[in-house]
Design a protein around this motif. Structure first.
Motif, PDB file in Angstrom:
ATOM      1  N   ALA A 549       0.823  -1.216   0.000  1.00  0.00           N
ATOM      2  CA  ALA A 549       0.000   0.000   0.000  1.00  0.00           C
ATOM      3  C   ALA A 549       0.860   1.271   0.000  1.00  0.00           C
ATOM      4  CB  ALA A 549      -0.923   0.000   1.212  1.00  0.00           C
ATOM      5  N   GLY A 550       1.926   1.303   0.791  1.00  0.00           N
ATOM      6  CA  GLY A 550       2.753   2.505   0.844  1.00  0.00           C
ATOM      7  C   GLY A 550       3.592   2.542   2.107  1.00  0.00           C
ATOM      8  N   THR A 551       4.369   3.602   2.233  1.00  0.00           N
ATOM      9  CA  THR A 551       5.295   3.737   3.363  1.00  0.00           C
ATOM     10  C   THR A 551       5.064   5.076   4.056  1.00  0.00           C
ATOM     11  OG1 THR A 551       6.938   2.444   2.154  1.00  0.00           O
ATOM     12  CG2 THR A 551       7.722   3.696   4.056  1.00  0.00           C
ATOM     13  N   ALA A 552       5.037   5.044   5.384  1.00  0.00           N
ATOM     14  CA  ALA A 552       4.894   6.267   6.181  1.00  0.00           C
ATOM     15  C   ALA A 552       6.247   6.653   6.758  1.00  0.00           C
ATOM     16  CB  ALA A 552       3.887   6.046   7.309  1.00  0.00           C
ATOM     17  N   GLY A 553       6.564   7.948   6.694  1.00  0.00           N
ATOM     18  CA  GLY A 553       7.780   8.483   7.313  1.00  0.00           C
ATOM     19  C   GLY A 553       7.420   9.150   8.629  1.00  0.00           C
ATOM     20  N   ILE A 554       8.018   8.680   9.712  1.00  0.00           N
ATOM     21  CA  ILE A 554       7.609   9.084  11.057  1.00  0.00           C
ATOM     22  C   ILE A 554       8.774   9.772  11.759  1.00  0.00           C
ATOM     23  CG2 ILE A 554       6.616   8.262  13.232  1.00  0.00           C
ATOM     24  CD1 ILE A 554       5.773   5.724  11.702  1.00  0.00           C
ATOM     25  N   ILE A 555       8.454  10.774  12.546  1.00  0.00           N
ATOM     26  CA  ILE A 555       9.486  11.515  13.281  1.00  0.00           C
ATOM     27  C   ILE A 555       8.931  11.940  14.631  1.00  0.00           C
ATOM     28  CG2 ILE A 555       8.848  13.826  12.426  1.00  0.00           C
ATOM     29  CD1 ILE A 555      11.878  14.399  12.194  1.00  0.00           C
ATOM     30  N   ASP A 556       9.828  12.046  15.592  1.00  0.00           N
ATOM     31  CA  ASP A 556       9.490  12.667  16.872  1.00  0.00           C
ATOM     32  C   ASP A 556       9.813  14.149  16.721  1.00  0.00           C
ATOM     33  OD1 ASP A 556       9.033  13.415  19.452  1.00  0.00           O
ATOM     34  OD2 ASP A 556      10.727  12.328  20.325  1.00  0.00           O
ATOM     35  N   PRO A 557       8.811  14.995  16.532  1.00  0.00           N
ATOM     36  CA  PRO A 557       9.080  16.384  16.137  1.00  0.00           C
ATOM     37  C   PRO A 557       9.715  17.208  17.248  1.00  0.00           C
ATOM     38  CG  PRO A 557       6.748  16.075  16.586  1.00  0.00           C
ATOM     39  CD  PRO A 557       7.372  14.718  16.666  1.00  0.00           C
ATOM     40  N   PRO A 558      10.544  18.166  16.868  1.00  0.00           N
ATOM     41  CA  PRO A 558      11.142  19.061  17.866  1.00  0.00           C
ATOM     42  C   PRO A 558      10.076  19.901  18.560  1.00  0.00           C
ATOM     43  CG  PRO A 558      12.247  19.241  15.732  1.00  0.00           C
ATOM     44  CD  PRO A 558      11.000  18.470  15.508  1.00  0.00           C
ATOM     45  N   ARG A 559      10.329  20.225  19.799  1.00  0.00           N
ATOM     46  CA  ARG A 559       9.456  21.163  20.502  1.00  0.00           C
ATOM     47  C   ARG A 559       9.663  22.561  19.913  1.00  0.00           C
ATOM     48  NH1 ARG A 559       7.620  19.935  25.883  1.00  0.00           N
ATOM     49  NH2 ARG A 559       8.326  17.903  26.646  1.00  0.00           N
ATOM     50  N   GLU A 560       8.575  23.234  19.613  1.00  0.00           N
ATOM     51  CA  GLU A 560       8.696  24.589  19.068  1.00  0.00           C
ATOM     52  C   GLU A 560       9.393  25.511  20.063  1.00  0.00           C
ATOM     53  OE1 GLU A 560       4.867  25.932  17.917  1.00  0.00           O
ATOM     54  OE2 GLU A 560       4.571  24.379  16.399  1.00  0.00           O
ATOM     55  N   GLU A 561       9.056  25.352  21.357  1.00  0.00           N
ATOM     56  CA  GLU A 561       9.668  26.213  22.358  1.00  0.00           C
ATOM     57  C   GLU A 561      11.145  25.913  22.528  1.00  0.00           C
ATOM     58  OE1 GLU A 561       7.419  22.939  24.665  1.00  0.00           O
ATOM     59  OE2 GLU A 561       7.321  24.010  22.758  1.00  0.00           O
ATOM     60  N   ALA A 562      11.552  24.659  22.204  1.00  0.00           N
ATOM     61  CA  ALA A 562      12.977  24.311  22.301  1.00  0.00           C
ATOM     62  C   ALA A 562      13.783  25.050  21.235  1.00  0.00           C
ATOM     63  CB  ALA A 562      13.168  22.805  22.163  1.00  0.00           C
ATOM     64  N   VAL A 563      13.202  25.233  20.045  1.00  0.00           N
ATOM     65  CA  VAL A 563      13.888  25.974  18.985  1.00  0.00           C
ATOM     66  C   VAL A 563      14.186  27.396  19.451  1.00  0.00           C
ATOM     67  CG1 VAL A 563      13.709  26.825  16.618  1.00  0.00           C
ATOM     68  CG2 VAL A 563      12.776  24.576  17.199  1.00  0.00           C
ATOM     69  N   VAL A 564      13.185  28.032  20.051  1.00  0.00           N
ATOM     70  CA  VAL A 564      13.363  29.401  20.555  1.00  0.00           C
ATOM     71  C   VAL A 564      14.376  29.415  21.693  1.00  0.00           C
ATOM     72  CG1 VAL A 564      12.194  31.359  21.629  1.00  0.00           C
ATOM     73  CG2 VAL A 564      11.018  30.010  19.887  1.00  0.00           C
ATOM     74  N   ALA A 565      14.290  28.410  22.568  1.00  0.00           N
ATOM     75  CA  ALA A 565      15.194  28.358  23.725  1.00  0.00           C
ATOM     76  C   ALA A 565      16.642  28.161  23.297  1.00  0.00           C
ATOM     77  CB  ALA A 565      14.759  27.242  24.668  1.00  0.00           C
ATOM     78  N   ILE A 566      16.875  27.313  22.296  1.00  0.00           N
ATOM     79  CA  ILE A 566      18.244  27.076  21.822  1.00  0.00           C
ATOM     80  C   ILE A 566      18.807  28.344  21.181  1.00  0.00           C
ATOM     81  CG2 ILE A 566      19.573  25.824  20.058  1.00  0.00           C
ATOM     82  CD1 ILE A 566      17.768  23.396  20.717  1.00  0.00           C
ATOM     83  N   ARG A 567      17.954  29.055  20.434  1.00  0.00           N
ATOM     84  CA  ARG A 567      18.396  30.321  19.843  1.00  0.00           C
ATOM     85  C   ARG A 567      18.761  31.326  20.942  1.00  0.00           C
ATOM     86  NH1 ARG A 567      13.764  32.127  17.577  1.00  0.00           N
ATOM     87  NH2 ARG A 567      13.932  30.470  16.007  1.00  0.00           N
ATOM     88  N   GLU A 568      17.954  31.360  22.002  1.00  0.00           N
ATOM     89  CA  GLU A 568      18.227  32.265  23.117  1.00  0.00           C
ATOM     90  C   GLU A 568      19.499  31.837  23.860  1.00  0.00           C
ATOM     91  OE1 GLU A 568      16.762  35.504  25.738  1.00  0.00           O
ATOM     92  OE2 GLU A 568      16.904  34.983  23.617  1.00  0.00           O
ATOM     93  N   ALA A 569      19.697  30.529  23.995  1.00  0.00           N
ATOM     94  CA  ALA A 569      20.909  30.039  24.653  1.00  0.00           C
ATOM     95  C   ALA A 569      22.148  30.427  23.854  1.00  0.00           C
ATOM     96  CB  ALA A 569      20.832  28.525  24.822  1.00  0.00           C
ATOM     97  N   ARG A 570      22.076  30.303  22.521  1.00  0.00           N
ATOM     98  CA  ARG A 570      23.218  30.678  21.689  1.00  0.00           C
ATOM     99  C   ARG A 570      23.522  32.165  21.838  1.00  0.00           C
ATOM    100  NH1 ARG A 570      21.421  29.232  17.148  1.00  0.00           N
ATOM    101  NH2 ARG A 570      22.385  27.182  17.030  1.00  0.00           N
TER     102      ARG A 570
END
Length: 945
Positions: A549-570
């Motif tokens: 039938a087909g193949t699904a691509g699955i991911i554990d998505p990043p936290r949106e707030e983590a993206v902002v936090a990492i930018r602030e940490a940098r």
């Protein structure tokens, strides 16, 4: 019967024999009476915590400080002096100093108890329960009450409460990452092992602290508490030493330095006076010794220990409101100095919610919007919602088929979407709802059989009855794409089924490779209708001739707030390092999405780390920010390498195997939701929400606290330096300012009780208010404080000494102004002159409250942002008025009432320190600007610190 201490090896013993050895009933379980007896005999099913420190020892610890030692010495000298003088009246000096010491100890103890209570409350909040058979019925009991021989009943989502031998399972898969580091759930089987195997290969055993991802089981408990595998690790953890924090080191250093300075100054002054003064009797000797006490009192910021405790405790409370529980007050400052945050991926940087992102079928690919378990989003093609057609039909088969071949459940409780079961299987349920066909599948199919997943087969199948097609039976399989394709002979194209030729097979595998290259985990779906005469109990024999039938691509998505936090940490000069057990390609993709590394940058694997010696690893950690497929030993080596490079390291973790690295790091951060008990004990901070953004917020709070500590240290040291220099210069220059004793050997410019009063009213309230001062600059816009950087640096000492000289000068000049003789002829007695100098010294301290808030910024900047500071200053001023004008305080502190004009003179003289500070800062800013204009080195940052 009495359960044995350790009956052989349960993994290589038949389950029925294990049950017999432990006196377990495989149907009814233990009786409540027998369980209670065993619990009393063996103790609670808990890990041995660090023995609680008795209250008396915790109280005593607050007296073990160099600053307190000085005050205790001052008490002894004051008592000795009082006794030599005939013990007349009360020893006021000794009583006041003792009161200060006791108040400091009480404040510190109370705040420490509050921190301990906060951690205990978190433990109670997360206390686990387990389902067991007792007296022939199933009930839930606290996991701490499990005993050997209990019949444990496990289901999806349960935490395993004790070590045990499996006796019965149904598609049981257990997540053992917290113990073994293995990220994939392990399929369990009660079959007896032929020989002893490593922990991760004991498939017929379950272990305390792991979690059931799928299926059900019954287990005979074979070990509890410290006898479990987690308990064995806890034994090792006890041997790992705990380092003092930078703040503890700094305060200890300041205390030692002040202690040495006070002893030296007091000894020199006392020895000099004994040699040059006209000492005629014991009273003269006592007067000289009292001078030593006065100098000690003047030099020691008595309130420092208590103020530190209170300021840190208030910071801890603010962090708790942001889901960060700090176990040790001094750890707050460590966060403010952190230069590297080493973080696990799953659940901390990511949502720990597996999400289908792409679906590839014969007619092309789609993108699924939305993340997490909340089914908000849609299936898109080229940015547009998917409409009815061949591709839509194929997507239905993949997503509904994957949901049908699943044991997970998706439900909404209290407005929050939750899953029960394997997160990867739940991803199909969520994506199916986004496609809008979940109700159709639920109404159309009825599952009747299952061919369970095994690690060898890498697939599972479900058999269902299709009620829309006259009760036709269909087998739906889900598993690794390469495995399923080997069992497929046809492929679904739109509403048709066509033969799967080599070219088509190659194209489907290319789709799988493309998903893998995007760091997506891949699962394929296939199916086939079953003939009426096929045996539904045929198991694996039915999994052939499938339709892909087909193949699904699955991911554990990043936290949106983590993206902002990492930018602030940098921006704050803090580097984020991801350390995970996942596949390096997945780790690199998530790290790039989060902004930890640039896209295409590779991860360093555990196998590659094994080839590096310590020197090579130190080189590697300078440039590598993603580590994948790592073991607990690798985590420990990475932390040690970063610390060897001079970094202050914060390390997150949730599993038992993270505990040594957490304890070695400068500040270990445990997960409050998914973290194990051992991890929480090893850590200095616990995240109640398992969120990386909470760490960065805690860093911000730590920096604010560190700034405020510098503020009140600058204030306290400046004020006390002014007192020391006033006493010292007043005695040495007594003749110059007209300070004569009328036959006495030594006349002090200020009395010891007056100096204590100054410290009580100016060192306590104002300093505490400065400790909660709002940030006056961009806290995250500067680099972290280096581990070797002194909290009290040369620049601060220069400011302290310069301002202290100004304070001493204006104080002594005021005394001279009112005394007969000296540089300025006065007409008042010693009591009035001393009271005026005493008051000026108080006023200089109050003005210093505002000047010490910044090394470079004007005191008039952000003047009214801290109402607590103004309140503290006003209260101190009122108390000074009281000590000058209330009769019994006049007697206790040797003061005399002042006129309104004299108060005006004192206020004007006290303000000199403000104008001197403003002039010094103005010159400093001009010099800094001049250097910047000419391209020279910046002498001082303009940010207020």
């Amino acid at each position: 019967m009495e359960p044995p201490d350790r009956k052989g090896n349960p993994s290589i013993t038949d389950a029925s024999e294990v049950a017999r050895d432990f006196g377990a009933d495989l149907e009814a379980g233990l009786t409540s009476h027998e369980a209670a007896r065993r619990l009393a005999a063996d103790g609670a099913n808990e890990l041995r915590a660090v023995p609680p420190v008795p209250a008396w020892r915790r109280v005593l610890a607050h007296f073990q400080d160099p600053l307190v030692y000085l005050l205790l010495a001052a008490i002894v000298i004051a008592l000795a002096a009082w006794m030599v003088e005939g013990a007349a009246g009360l020893p006021v000096d000794a009583i006041v100093i003792a009161a200060v010491v006791l108040i400091n100890a009480a404040l510190g103890y109370v705040q420490e108890v509050k921190a301990v209570d906060a951690v205990a409350a978190l433990d109670r909040m997360t206390a686990a329960t387990s389902a067991v058979m007792r007296d022939g019925r199933e009930l839930r009991v606290p996991s701490a009450e499990l005993v050997r021989g209990d019949l444990l009943v496990l289901g999806e989502g349960d935490s395993v409460g004790a070590d045990g031998r499996l006796v019965q399972t149904a598609t049981l898969r257990v997540q053992e990452a917290s113990l073994t580091g293995e990220s994939e759930a392990v399929t369990k089987d009660p079959t007896t092992l032929p020989k002893p195997l490593a922990l991760g290969d004991q498939l017929n055993m379950v272990f305390m602290g792991t979690a059931v991802a799928q299926g059900t089981a019954r287990v005979v408990v074979t070990a509890t508490g410290m006898a479990t595998q987690i308990g064995l690790i806890a034994h090792l953890l006890e041997a790992t030493p705990e380092k003092p924090t930078p703040l503890q080191n700094e305060v200890a250093s300041v205390g030692r330095m002040l202690g040495i300075a006070v002893l030296v100054i007091a000894a020199v002054v006392v020895a000099t006076l004994l040699m040059i003064s006209d000492i005629r009797n014991a009273a003269d000797v006592i007067a000289v010794l009292l001078l030593g006490v006065a100098l000690a009192v003047a030099a020691v910021p008595e309130g420092l220990p208590a103020i530190l405790s209170v300021v840190l405790a208030l910071g801890v409370q603010r962090m708790a409101r942001h889901n960060a529980i700090v176990k040790k007050l001094s750890s707050v400052e460590t966060l403010g100095s952190a230069s590297v945050i080493c973080s696990d991926k799953t659940g901390t940087l990511t949502r720990a919610e597996m999400t289908i992102e792409q679906v590839m079928t014969a007619s092309g690919g789609t993108h699924v919007t939305g993340v997490g378990y909340e089914p908000h989003g849609q299936v898109e093609r080229d940015g547009m919602a998917l409409t009815v057609g061949p591709l839509h039909a194929e997507q239905i088969v993949v997503l509904s088929g994957g949901s049908l071949a699943s044991n997970a459940d998706l439900r909404q409780q209290g407005g929050v979407w939750e899953i029960h079961g394997d997160p990867t299987e739940a991803a199909f349920l969520v994506a199916e709802r986004k496609l809008g066909v979940n109700e159709r599948r639920e109404q159309r199919f009825e599952r009747v059989r299952e061919v369970p997943f095994t690690s060898d087969r890498k697939m599972m199948s479900a058999i269902a009855i299709d009620h829309e097609h006259g009760g036709e039976r269909v087998l739906v399989a889900k598993g690794a794409p390469d495995v399923l394709l080997q069992r497929c002979t046809r492929v679904r194209v739109g509403m048709e089924v066509v033969e799967l030729d080599p070219a088509q097979r190659a194209r489907l595998m290319a789709d799988v490779d493309a998903l893998s290259d995007a760091a997506l985990r891949t699962l394929a779906v296939a199916y086939r209708p079953l003939a009426a005469n096929e045996d539904l109990d045929g198991g694996e024999a039915l999994e052939h001739g499938l339709i892909f039938a087909g193949t699904a691509g699955i991911i554990d998505p990043p936290r949106e707030e983590a993206v902002v936090a990492i930018r602030e940490a940098r921006r704050a000069g803090i580097r984020t390092v991801m350390i995970t057990g996942d596949h390096p390609r997945t780790a690199a993709r998530i790290a790039a999405d989060l902004g930890i590394v640039e896209a295409g940058e590779a991860a360093l694997t555990g196998l590659e780390l094994d080839t590096l010696d310590d020197a090579a690893l130190r080189d590697a950690v300078r440039t590598t920010s993603v580590f994948a497929r790592v073991s607990p030993q690798h985590k420990l080596r990475i932390v040690n390498a970063l610390q060897a490079e001079g970094h202050v390291v914060a390390m997150t973790g949730d599993g038992v195997n993270d505990a040594p690295a957490l304890k070695t790091a400068d500040i270990g951060v445990a997960m409050g939701v998914t973290g194990t008990e051992v991890t929480k004990q090893a850590a200095r901070m616990i995240l109640a929400d398992d969120n990386f953004a909470t760490i960065v917020e805690a860093v911000r709070e730590g920096r604010a606290i560190l700034d405020n500590i510098r503020k009140f240290l600058r204030y306290l040291l400046t004020s006390n330096m002014g007192e020391v220099l006033t006493v010292f210069l007043g005695v040495v220059g007594a003749g110059v300012i007209g300070l004569q004793g009328g036959g006495e050997a030594v006349v002090l410019p200020l009395l010891a009780t007056q100096l204590l009063w100054i410290n009580l009213i100016t060192d306590s309230g104002p300093a505490l208010a400065m400790g909660i001062d709002p940030p006056t600059d961009d806290l995250m816009g500067r680099k972290p404080r280096h581990a070797n950087e002194r909290l009290i640096d040369r620049r601060m000492w220069a400011t302290v000494i310069q301002t202290g000289l100004v304070i001493a000068a204006v104080t002594l000049l005021t005394i001279d102004l009112y005394l007969p003789g000296g540089l300025i002829e006065g007409t008042f007695d010693l009591a009035t002159a001393r009271t005026a100098g005493f008051t000026v010294l108080v006023f200089t301290s109050l003005f210093t409250c505002f000047t010490a808030r910044s090394e470079t910024a004007s005191a008039f900047a952000s003047l009214f942002v801290n109402p607590w500071l103004w309140a503290a200053v006003a209260l101190s001023a009122l108390l000074q008025v009281a000590v000058v004008h209330i009769n019994f305080l006049n007697l206790a502190f040797g003061t005399a009432p002042l006129t309104l004009a004299q108060w005006g003179v004192c206020a004007a003289m006290g303000s000199v320190v403000l104008w001197f500070s403003e002039l010094r800062k103005l010159v400093g800013r001009a010099r800094h600007q001049s250097d910047a204009d000419h391209g020279g080195p910046a002498r001082a940052p303009l940010s207020p610190r």
